[in-house]
Structures are given as C-alpha cells and as structure tokens.
Design a protein around this motif. Structure first.
Motif, short mmCIF file in Angstrom:
data_model
loop_
_atom_site.label_atom_id
_atom_site.label_comp_id
_atom_site.label_asym_id
_atom_site.label_seq_id
_atom_site.Cartn_x
_atom_site.Cartn_y
_atom_site.Cartn_z
N LEU A 116 0.83 -1.20 0.00
CA LEU A 116 0.00 0.00 0.00
C LEU A 116 0.87 1.27 0.00
O LEU A 116 1.95 1.30 0.61
CB LEU A 116 -0.93 0.03 1.22
N TYR A 117 0.37 2.29 -0.68
CA TYR A 117 0.93 3.64 -0.59
C TYR A 117 -0.11 4.54 0.05
O TYR A 117 -1.20 4.74 -0.52
CB TYR A 117 1.30 4.17 -1.99
N ILE A 118 0.22 5.03 1.22
CA ILE A 118 -0.73 5.84 1.99
C ILE A 118 -0.20 7.28 2.00
O ILE A 118 1.00 7.51 2.23
CB ILE A 118 -0.87 5.32 3.42
N GLY A 119 -1.08 8.23 1.75
CA GLY A 119 -0.59 9.60 1.73
C GLY A 119 -1.68 10.63 1.73
O GLY A 119 -2.86 10.32 1.90
N ALA A 120 -1.25 11.85 1.51
CA ALA A 120 -2.17 12.99 1.46
C ALA A 120 -1.60 14.01 0.50
O ALA A 120 -0.39 14.04 0.22
CB ALA A 120 -2.34 13.61 2.84
N TRP A 121 -2.45 14.86 -0.03
CA TRP A 121 -1.98 15.94 -0.89
C TRP A 121 -2.80 17.19 -0.63
O TRP A 121 -3.92 17.13 -0.12
CB TRP A 121 -2.00 15.53 -2.36
N VAL A 122 -2.18 18.30 -1.01
CA VAL A 122 -2.85 19.59 -0.81
C VAL A 122 -2.44 20.52 -1.95
O VAL A 122 -1.27 20.55 -2.37
CB VAL A 122 -2.48 20.22 0.56
N ASN A 123 -3.41 21.20 -2.47
CA ASN A 123 -3.16 22.21 -3.49
C ASN A 123 -2.48 23.42 -2.82
O ASN A 123 -2.90 23.85 -1.74
CB ASN A 123 -4.47 22.64 -4.15
N VAL A 124 -1.41 23.96 -3.44
CA VAL A 124 -0.68 25.09 -2.83
C VAL A 124 -1.58 26.30 -2.65
O VAL A 124 -1.34 27.15 -1.77
CB VAL A 124 0.56 25.46 -3.67
N ASN A 125 -2.64 26.40 -3.47
CA ASN A 125 -3.58 27.51 -3.29
C ASN A 125 -4.28 27.42 -1.95
O ASN A 125 -4.63 28.44 -1.35
CB ASN A 125 -4.62 27.51 -4.43
N THR A 126 -4.48 26.16 -1.48
CA THR A 126 -5.13 25.98 -0.18
C THR A 126 -4.23 26.51 0.94
O THR A 126 -4.70 27.15 1.89
CB THR A 126 -5.42 24.50 0.05
N LEU A 127 -2.92 26.23 0.84
CA LEU A 127 -1.99 26.70 1.87
C LEU A 127 -1.83 28.22 1.84
O LEU A 127 -1.67 28.86 2.88
CB LEU A 127 -0.61 26.05 1.67
N LEU A 128 -1.86 28.82 0.63
CA LEU A 128 -1.63 30.26 0.52
C LEU A 128 -2.88 31.07 0.76
O LEU A 128 -2.80 32.29 0.95
CB LEU A 128 -1.08 30.57 -0.88
N GLY A 129 -4.01 30.40 0.78
CA GLY A 129 -5.28 31.13 0.90
C GLY A 129 -5.32 32.12 2.06
O GLY A 129 -5.69 33.29 1.88
N PRO A 130 -4.97 31.72 3.27
CA PRO A 130 -5.05 32.67 4.40
C PRO A 130 -4.13 33.89 4.24
O PRO A 130 -4.35 34.92 4.89
CB PRO A 130 -4.62 31.81 5.59
N MET A 131 -3.10 33.79 3.38
CA MET A 131 -2.19 34.93 3.21
C MET A 131 -2.89 36.11 2.53
O MET A 131 -2.42 37.25 2.61
CB MET A 131 -0.97 34.52 2.38
N ASN A 132 -4.02 35.85 1.86
CA ASN A 132 -4.76 36.95 1.25
C ASN A 132 -5.36 37.88 2.29
O ASN A 132 -5.74 39.01 1.98
CB ASN A 132 -5.87 36.40 0.34
N LEU A 133 -5.47 37.34 3.51
CA LEU A 133 -6.04 38.16 4.59
C LEU A 133 -5.00 39.09 5.21
O LEU A 133 -5.35 39.96 6.01
CB LEU A 133 -6.63 37.24 5.67
N ILE A 134 -3.71 38.87 4.89
CA ILE A 134 -2.63 39.70 5.46
C ILE A 134 -2.43 40.93 4.58
O ILE A 134 -2.37 40.82 3.34
CB ILE A 134 -1.33 38.89 5.56
N ASP A 135 -2.32 42.09 5.21
CA ASP A 135 -2.16 43.35 4.47
C ASP A 135 -0.67 43.56 4.12
O ASP A 135 0.12 43.95 4.97
CB ASP A 135 -2.67 44.53 5.30
#
Length: 579
Positions: free
Chosen positions: A187-206
């Motif tokens: 088995l290969y067990i893992g996870a992935w995330v789109n980089v847009n998901t990680l950067l999303g909260p940075m849009n809230l920073i001025d």
C-alpha cells in the motif's frame, strides 16, 4: 601652450574661506543624505522584521498542520486494522469491507484537517485507489489528481524508488501540489494539498496594494502567489536566511521562511515604495534640501567671490603697487559692502597722508642736502682766505703795489665766484675761468715756481659740474707739491668718454710733485678724512662727499701716483645736457 593656473598660497584668506565653506557644507549635506538613507534602512528593517515574523508564524502553522496530517498517515499505516487488512486480505469480501471502513474513517477525519485537500490509499497489486476529498475540491481536479497519483505511485512501485521522507512538490496540469507518501507493504498511503489551499489565508494579510505573498519550490520557482507575479523579475533562489533587496534598482524587499516539513518555502515580496509609504514627504524634503545645497554651493562660491574676494583683491593689488613705490595709486570706488567701503576710504586717506608726508620728507632731505653742500663748499673758503691775506701782507711789506693791485683784482674775481658758489652746479667755462684766476693768484704767490696747462674741447663749455671740483685738487697739489728747489707743472685735461653707450666726462688732474704716500692713498680709497701732524685735510674728502650727494654712485674719484712722479686725480662725472 598649456593652460597656466594662478598660484594660490595655502596661507591665502581666499583659499581658507573656500576650504571653510566646503568643510561646513559638505559634512552637513553628507549628514542629511546619511540621515535620509539611515531612516529608510531603519524603516525597511522594521518592516522586514515584522513581515519575517508574520511569515515565520504562518509557516509554523502550515508545518504544524502538515505534521498532524503526517501523523495521521503514519497512524493509518501502523495501527489501523482495516488498512492492514487491505494490504493482506484473506478474501475479497474482507478487502472490500476493510476498504469501506477506511473510507468512512477518512471521510469523518478529513473534516478535522482544513489544510489537507485529500487522503489516499493505493494498492499497487490491485491497482485500486481509495481517496477522500474536501468538499471544496472540484470534480475535474479530482480526476486530474487521481490520474496523476495512479501514474506516479505505479512509477514508484515499478522502479522501487525511495519514497521521500517529507512533503514534496509535484506539478499536475499546471498546478502545484504538495504530497506526502508512505509505503506500507503493498500500500501507498498519503495525502496531498493544493498550494492555493496553503496560501489562501495569506490573502487576509495586508502587504499593501503592490505586496505579494507566494509559495516557492526548492529551486526558487514560484508555485502560487496572491497577485500576478513573474519569475523573471526576481531571484528567489538565494534562500531566506535573511531579508534582501532584489531587482535591478533594489526596489523590492524579499522575506521568507523555509518549511521544516517539506520542500517549499513561503515568501513575501513588498515594494520599496510600499515600505516607505509614510516617509515620502520627509524623504523628498531631505533630498530637496541636499540637492539644493549642492546646487547652491557654486552660487555661494560666486557670492563669496564677488562680495569678499574681489574687493579684497582690489585692495591687495593697490598694496602691491604701493610696495613697489607707486604711492599715487588709490583703491577705485566700486559698489561693495559697507565694511569694504569704509576700509577703502580709510586706506585711500592714509595713502594720501603718506604721500604728502613722503613729499615733505623728500623736500626736507633736499633742503638738508643743499645746506650740506653749501656747508661743504664753505669749508674750503676760510683756508684759502687765510692764505690770500698772508700773501697780501707779504706784498705790503715789500711795498709791491702793482702786485697788490693785481692780487686784489684776482681776489675780487675769486670771492665773487665764491659768493655764488652756493649753487649746486656751474658751467665748465665758469669753473675753468675761476681755476685760471686761482692759478694766477698762486703764480703771484710762487713766481716762476708754478705752471698750469688746461686742455678741454670747446663743446664742453656749457657742461655743468659742481663748483670748486677742479680748484680743490689744484689747491691740494700746490699746497703739498710746490717747493723752492724745483718748479711744479700742473695739467688739467677734460674729455667726453663712453662706456657701454653711457657717456661720461673724464677730468684728469696731474702734477709733478712728490705724489701721494701709501698711507694717504689707503685713507683716500677708504673714504676717510686725512689727518697728519699739520692737522685735518678735508679737501679730497669734501669733493667726494659732494659728488656722492649730487650723483650717488654715478660719479667716481680715483687717486694714484703718476710715472715717474707726481699725483694723478681722475674724476668721472655723468654727462648730462641740462640740469
């Protein structure tokens, strides 16, 4: 011919003023510029530190969430019975039941991982992929990612490639994803995330209207940013150990933090004008003052030159002329400062007084010189006067009335000449007539013992010479050379000579007496008065003194002995047509 620069003394006030002006202005301008750039650096550093802390804080949160997700994956691979059953099932039913249980478990747990877009389990032998997505993931993205995962995980299995021990970046259909994969059996067990998901909260920073936050991979290439960004404009491969300025004119500040869990970094790019948005007015004022001071420096030098150096140079020029003896010059009246006007007026008044004083002193010196000449000329008269009275007394004793009459007539002519001898100059013709009259008196005194010959060109009759010049030396020769044993011959020769195109009159007086002794010649050449047992003899010294007063160094007297005997006096006088 090269350009010649005027010599300027290091002790000159003009050089000192210019140096002082530069010493005062240059440090002030430098201080303003330094203060300006120092203020900019302080603000930039503060902004950099603030944003660095913000980026580090958010990167820490991302790493924490990735670590929690990674722990969940590790837990599935080691402690979950259903995952183990999927790896080595006893039957197909057991595999399907375990798969269903794992899917339900992941579907319930994924809601707890907001930063993770999906978990997956891939069975390489069965080519079966189980994945659970966040509800925000679109269907098309799911299909693209699933297709990539099957291909990517099969490649790992077929090549027995080592699985990365941290989160790594992969490109899927022009989008960047961060993956974490663990191999557990088949088995290969893992996870992935789109980089847009990680950067999303940075849009809230001025970060300002022109600021930009972005995720970059390990090669420094941007994966995603909050605003449109071009990689070719900025170098992100330097790492983020410290903040730095980049781009050709250093107008972008870059701060960032590298992830401890994966092969990516979070960075913030802030334009310089955004950092200094509260300092433009101060910066503009400081720059304006600095450049204005630099621009005004030549004008200040010009003002200094016109208001101080030019009037000072006029005064120095006049002083140099006065130093050369031209006391009739004055400082011209020019429009200048009140202080210089007062100095110029006072200076001109002082020079006028000096000129008047110089004229008065000169006139007084002339009067003194004239009085001294008269005194020198009169010094001869008493000596001759006593001799003539003695002659008349002797003639009266022998009752020689004819000679007494002739002597008296000669004395009348002699004293008439002497009474007008207070003049500085007489004509040569008058001087010769007086000499002949004087010789006639001496011939009456010493009959048949004295003979005198006078030779000179007629054109010198109007030549002006000091009175009693020739007679003094004839008198000296007669006094010291005439004896009763042998007659004396006297000769006076005058002629016009020339040396180096400079004409002069040569007067040579000779006698046939015993001549000068060596002691007397030394005293004469030394310019001393002659003193012997008969007293002081001032005749020769008297004439030399008068010639010095009248001609300075242009006249000369030489005394020496002739051959085979006799005294010779050579007098050289400058030739002048008029006086």
């Amino acid at each position: 011919m090269g350009i010649r620069f005027p010599h300027v003394s290091w002790n000159s006030i003009r050089l000192k003023l210019i140096i002082a002006l530069f010493i005062v202005t240059v440090p002030l301008i430098s201080l303003l510029l330094y203060n300006n750039y120092y203020s900019i650096d302080v603000v930039r550093n503060q902004v950099a530190i603030s944003n660095k802390n913000l980026i580090s804080l958010y990167m820490g949160q991302i790493d924490t969430q990735l670590q929690v997700a990674e722990n969940n994956i590790l837990g599935l691979s080691t402690a979950n019975y259903d995952v183990q059953s999927m790896d080595m099932p006893n039957s197909e039913d057991e595999y399907q039941l375990a798969k269903h249980n794992v899917s339900m478990n992941l579907s319930n747990n994924i809601l707890l991982y907001n930063s993770i877009d999906a978990f997956f389990i891939f069975n390489h032998e069965r080519q079966d992929l189980l994945d659970v997505f966040q509800s925000s993931i679109s269907y098309s993205e799911r299909i693209e990612v699933e297709s990539f995962l099957v291909q990517h995980l099969n490649q790992l299995a077929n090549t027995n490639a080592q699985v990365a021990h941290d989160w790594y970046v992969r490109e899927i259909e022009k989008n960047s994803y961060i993956l974490r994969t663990i191999k557990s059996g088949n088995l290969y067990i893992g996870a992935w995330v789109n980089v847009n998901t990680l950067l999303g909260p940075m849009n809230l920073i001025d970060l300002g209207t022109k600021g930009n936050a972005l995720l970059v991979n390990s090669a420094g290439k941007s994966m995603v940013s909050t605003h449109l960004f071009y990689d070719e404009d900025i170098d992100l491969s330097k790492g983020f150990q410290q903040d730095y300025l980049t781009v050709s004119n250093n107008n972008l500040l870059v701060v960032g933090e590298t992830s401890k869990e994966g092969q990516f970094s979070l960075a913030a790019i802030i334009p310089n004008d955004q950092i200094l948005q509260k300092l433009p007015m101060i910066t503009w004022v400081i720059k304006w003052i600095s450049f204005s001071a630099i621009a005004l420096l030549p004008l200040s030098l010009l003002f200094l030159h016109r208001s101080l150096l030019v009037p000072l140079n006029r005064l120095i020029t006049v002083m140099n002329k006065i130093n050369k003896g031209l006391v009739n010059v004055r400082v011209e009246d020019h429009k200048t400062s009140d202080e210089f006007q007062m100095v110029n007026q006072t200076f001109n008044k002082m020079i006028t007084q000096i000129e008047e004083l110089k004229i008065n002193v000169y006139e007084e010196q002339l009067n003194k010189q004239k009085a001294e000449l008269q005194h020198l000329q009169l010094q001869i008269n008493p000596h001759f006067f006593m001799n003539t009275l003695n002659i008349l007394y002797n003639l009266a004793q022998v009752k020689n009335f004819e000679l007494i009459q002739e002597m008296t007539l000669c004395l009348v002519r002699y004293f008439r000449y002497m009474f007008r001898s207070n003049l500085s100059f007489v004509s040569l013709q008058e001087e010769i007539q007086h000499v002949r009259n004087y010789i006639q008196i001496q011939e009456l005194r010493f009959p048949d013992q004295l003979k005198c010959e006078i030779t000179y060109p007629v054109f010198l009759n109007n030549l002006h010479i000091p009175p009693l010049t020739i007679q003094t030396f004839l008198e000296n020769s007669i006094k010291h050379g005439v004896t009763l044993e042998e007659a004396m011959h006297l000769s006076v020769t005058l002629d016009l000579k020339e040396t180096g195109f400079i004409p002069y009159v040569e007067i040579i007086i000779r006698d046939t007496g015993k001549g000068f002794s060596e002691e007397i010649l030394e005293e004469i050449r030394a310019g001393n008065r002659i003193t012997d047992e008969k007293g002081e003899h001032i005749g020769i010294w008297n004439v030399k003194k008068r010639l010095q007063l009248l001609y300075g160094d242009d006249a000369s007297i030489s005394c020496y002995n002739g051959y085979p005997n006799g005294a010779v006096i050579e007098i050289n006088l400058p030739y002048k047509d008029d006086f």
